[in-house]
Scaffold this motif. Structure first.
Motif, PDB file in Angstrom:
ATOM      1  N   UNK A   1     -37.681 -23.104  40.785  1.00 23.33           N
ATOM      2  CA  UNK A   1     -37.699 -22.268  39.579  1.00 23.33           C
ATOM      3  C   UNK A   1     -36.315 -22.207  38.918  1.00 23.33           C
ATOM      4  N   UNK A   2     -35.273 -22.598  39.639  1.00 23.27           N
ATOM      5  CA  UNK A   2     -33.923 -22.604  39.064  1.00 23.27           C
ATOM      6  C   UNK A   2     -33.545 -23.965  38.480  1.00 23.27           C
TER       7      UNK A   2
ATOM      8  N   UNK B   1     -23.838 -10.047  34.251  1.00 22.60           N
ATOM      9  CA  UNK B   1     -25.269 -10.198  33.984  1.00 22.60           C
ATOM     10  C   UNK B   1     -25.478 -10.548  32.503  1.00 22.60           C
ATOM     11  N   UNK B   2     -26.539 -11.260  32.211  1.00 21.23           N
ATOM     12  CA  UNK B   2     -26.805 -11.684  30.835  1.00 21.23           C
ATOM     13  C   UNK B   2     -27.364 -10.546  29.976  1.00 21.23           C
ATOM     14  N   UNK B   3     -27.380 -10.781  28.685  1.00 19.96           N
ATOM     15  CA  UNK B   3     -27.995  -9.809  27.775  1.00 19.96           C
ATOM     16  C   UNK B   3     -29.520  -9.814  27.976  1.00 19.96           C
ATOM     17  N   UNK B   4     -30.153  -8.741  27.543  1.00 19.87           N
ATOM     18  CA  UNK B   4     -31.611  -8.663  27.679  1.00 19.87           C
ATOM     19  C   UNK B   4     -32.307  -9.809  26.947  1.00 19.87           C
TER      20      UNK B   4
ATOM     21  N   UNK C   1     -32.152 -12.891  29.053  1.00 13.79           N
ATOM     22  CA  UNK C   1     -33.012 -12.767  30.240  1.00 13.79           C
ATOM     23  C   UNK C   1     -34.478 -12.962  29.889  1.00 13.79           C
ATOM     24  N   UNK C   2     -34.905 -12.309  28.823  1.00 15.06           N
ATOM     25  CA  UNK C   2     -36.332 -12.413  28.486  1.00 15.06           C
ATOM     26  C   UNK C   2     -36.638 -13.745  27.799  1.00 15.06           C
ATOM     27  N   UNK C   3     -35.595 -14.455  27.367  1.00 11.09           N
ATOM     28  CA  UNK C   3     -35.803 -15.764  26.741  1.00 11.09           C
ATOM     29  C   UNK C   3     -35.888 -16.853  27.790  1.00 11.09           C
TER      30      UNK C   3
ATOM     31  N   UNK D   1     -34.546 -17.956  30.547  1.00 12.11           N
ATOM     32  CA  UNK D   1     -33.655 -17.330  31.531  1.00 12.11           C
ATOM     33  C   UNK D   1     -32.829 -18.315  32.361  1.00 12.11           C
ATOM     34  N   UNK D   2     -33.477 -19.254  33.013  1.00 14.45           N
ATOM     35  CA  UNK D   2     -32.751 -20.151  33.916  1.00 14.45           C
ATOM     36  C   UNK D   2     -31.818 -21.073  33.122  1.00 14.45           C
TER      37      UNK D   2
ATOM     38  N   UNK E   1     -25.403  -9.738  39.809  1.00 11.02           N
ATOM     39  CA  UNK E   1     -26.730  -9.223  40.176  1.00 11.02           C
ATOM     40  C   UNK E   1     -27.638 -10.274  40.801  1.00 11.02           C
ATOM     41  N   UNK E   2     -27.210 -11.512  40.754  1.00 13.59           N
ATOM     42  CA  UNK E   2     -28.063 -12.564  41.286  1.00 13.59           C
ATOM     43  C   UNK E   2     -27.469 -13.111  42.593  1.00 13.59           C
TER      44      UNK E   2
END
Lengths: 232, 232, 232, 232
Positions: free
Chosen positions: A76-77, A132-135, A138-140, A142-143, A171-172
């Protein structure tokens, strides 16, 4: 016989090092190996336990993240790997784990201070923790964005991927890379070791000083400088 | 057959104990064994993984650090070993690791307090942490100066290498020694154990007292004094 | 064939559990097994590595600490074992280790608080840490006095050796006992586990409350009470 | 041949994973596997060491906790398993351990904060710690009440057993569940890993922030959402 056999075998062997070096439990990690001449990399299939892996099960993906060959869905990455290979032309392997101490530093969102020569033997700076990335990111995609987050963090610090072969994603967890897959995994293990010793150092002495510049320079150069005298 | 076979075999076996005792990852350590009658020591070749070592690959070096025999480049820390053998006439083995807890104390630049009888079974003082060297020493003949830094630290405390067979080098890592290479490695393992227990002791009780003098004396002497009754 | 063969074998097997359960490095521990009808116990020879042990090498000692049979010098802690066997008539085995976490609590000179049911499954009180002895006791018959220090600590708390099969000796390390040598070693491993979890509990929550009395009672009685329903 | 053979084998294999994954010492854990069509589950016999287990020794119990088949007394925690199977109709396996870090959090009576994506890969909330029971519940039908304590804790947080497959019971230890016994044990190992990393995160940065909502959602959904793309 597939033209991708060499990197499939390389990726397979490097992935198998993760449980051997106690860097993963279950399927919490993935390693890839690139073939620059063919413009592709081999990566672990997603969610397949290490004891069921084989070189044949590796998935071949190009540097835009498109699957070229393979019967399994890739890690998934995968897009993070693809972005880094595409923009960093001299790396040949990438390793991603959730190793305990490095991940704890990533979760704490702190850079790992350079406290000793074990660290300086490998690079000359604090190991950065990318924020951490912006929202939106993240919702776009992501990887894909994770790859850019890693590159941006190095660029802001004026570091090339040759200067520093390891990073924490806030956070990851850590990502490491190198000239090939085995070196990327080696860097994962070194980072885990450095991360544990840095926490212990702060516990023993909350005012422990950063390593002095002369010692950073000396240790890095004896291993990596033009007059290096470490190794054969 | 080489006249150095005995110390090559001794150095080889002692080096192989490091991964077995979980004191190193990859190539982060080196052990040497001296032959006083020949004025040389056998030491691990630099950067060679432990699973590729053999007695034949050990490098023979004299007490001035000059290579006498061997097809490989010796450990990058060879000059530190040479200095210690040259000035401490009664030691027969030296071990250097980056073991996790001992290295964390070295990075914290603190002596390890003597908190219990496990420590007193081996020596009667806090394990000293030699201060980091001056910039001149570091940029100069670094590994050679590391040897002097270790000797100076003991001399200032009026300790002989028989009184204390282990030390931390500030910002770097531990060095240990003994009558032979196996004993030096034994001391590396004991130091790692003492280092871990000392940190835990301070975490359990930040005001934990140093061991009282009578108990230090008792435990050391029952193992090492003229009337010792430990062992066979 | 020696009449002591049964306890030699029992002591040998129990000693071999110490490295298997990661409770010792090198020779840092000793276990004994008593034969009440013969008034003797078998104990590990002093300083002999575990991989060189055999049942034949165990030393037979009486409850006054006098050697009855054996070619080796017994453990340097033999008199402590003898005192406990002599005064505690219902125990059949004793184990002494320098296991990491239990020893750190002993060095910190704190009792281990009863925080959870893992602890209450085995006893109902904080694990006491006997205070370090007076200088006179230490410079005198040290190991003999260690036995009395342990007994005094239990007596002051109105505990019998059946109520509590484990103790810390301040600045030194744990001693545990039981109906036989295997049970004594089991208790060493349980104590190490409890000791680690107690430190972690305080690190997670410095105000973690002691286990409530009803839960202490419940867990202890379901394993050890007249209506116990644990085990077969 | 017993109609219960399938779940006996499943429970046996899952129980054997506990020592393999370093989640138990001695007999400190138990796993069960349910057969919904027969209305029973197979569970470990009480106090039997893992190296003496076999599928045949598993005990068959119905969802009211009544023994249906077996020569051994079932785990002392059997009634807790029975209550959960009876009320949670979609779970097929339950695992209970005293794993070190998860148990320390249970003893500290704190929920485990969600600090990173390793946690969010498995669920979207802090891992709750159910409060210790009242004295009446403890002295009464203790293991039965433990089941209700677990269910009440989830209900108060509006969580179903599908939302969250792991919990801490205050002062006691973790319970985990899943679609089958193997998944329940997998969750025990994941919880232990999360518990260790959460403590380390707080030690590295006492002000470490909880994971942001967008990242919780992303990681959980890429593994478990309708458009998940993790695994095969």
């Amino acid at each position: 016989m597939s033209q991708f056999n060499r990197i499939k075998q390389e990726a397979y062997e490097a992935n198998m090092l993760l449980p051997k070096l106690n860097l993963v439990i279950f399927t919490f990690g993935n390693v890839s190996a690139a073939d620059r001449s063919l413009g592709v990399f081999a990566i672990k299939p997603s969610g397949v336990p290490y004891d069921q892996l084989s070189a044949e099960k590796m998935v071949i993906v190009d540097f835009d993240g498109k699957i070229v060959e393979g019967h399994f869905r890739p890690s998934s990455d995968t897009k993070t790997h693809a972005v880094l290979y595409k923009h960093w032309e001299n790396i040949g392997g990438i390793s991603h784990t959730h190793s305990t101490y490095a991940t704890a530093w990533a979760q704490s969102q702190r850079d790992i201070p350079i406290f000793g020569t074990t660290h300086a033997d490998h690079n000359t700076v604090d190991i950065p923790c990318a924020p951490p990335m912006t929202d939106e990111m993240i919702s776009g995609n992501y990887e894909y964005e994770t790859g850019f987050q890693i590159m941006d963090c190095l660029r802001e610090k004026n570091l090339s991927p040759a200067d520093l072969e390891m990073i924490l994603v806030g956070n990851h967890a850590p990502f490491t890379w190198g000239k090939n897959a085995e070196k990327a995994v080696y860097n994962s293990a070194v980072l885990e070791n450095i991360a544990q010793m840095a926490l212990l150092t702060e516990q023993i002495n909350p005012n422990a000083p950063r390593l002095k510049d002369s010692l950073i320079k000396k240790h890095f150069e004896r291993k990596h400088g033009p007059d290096s005298y470490y190794g054969q």
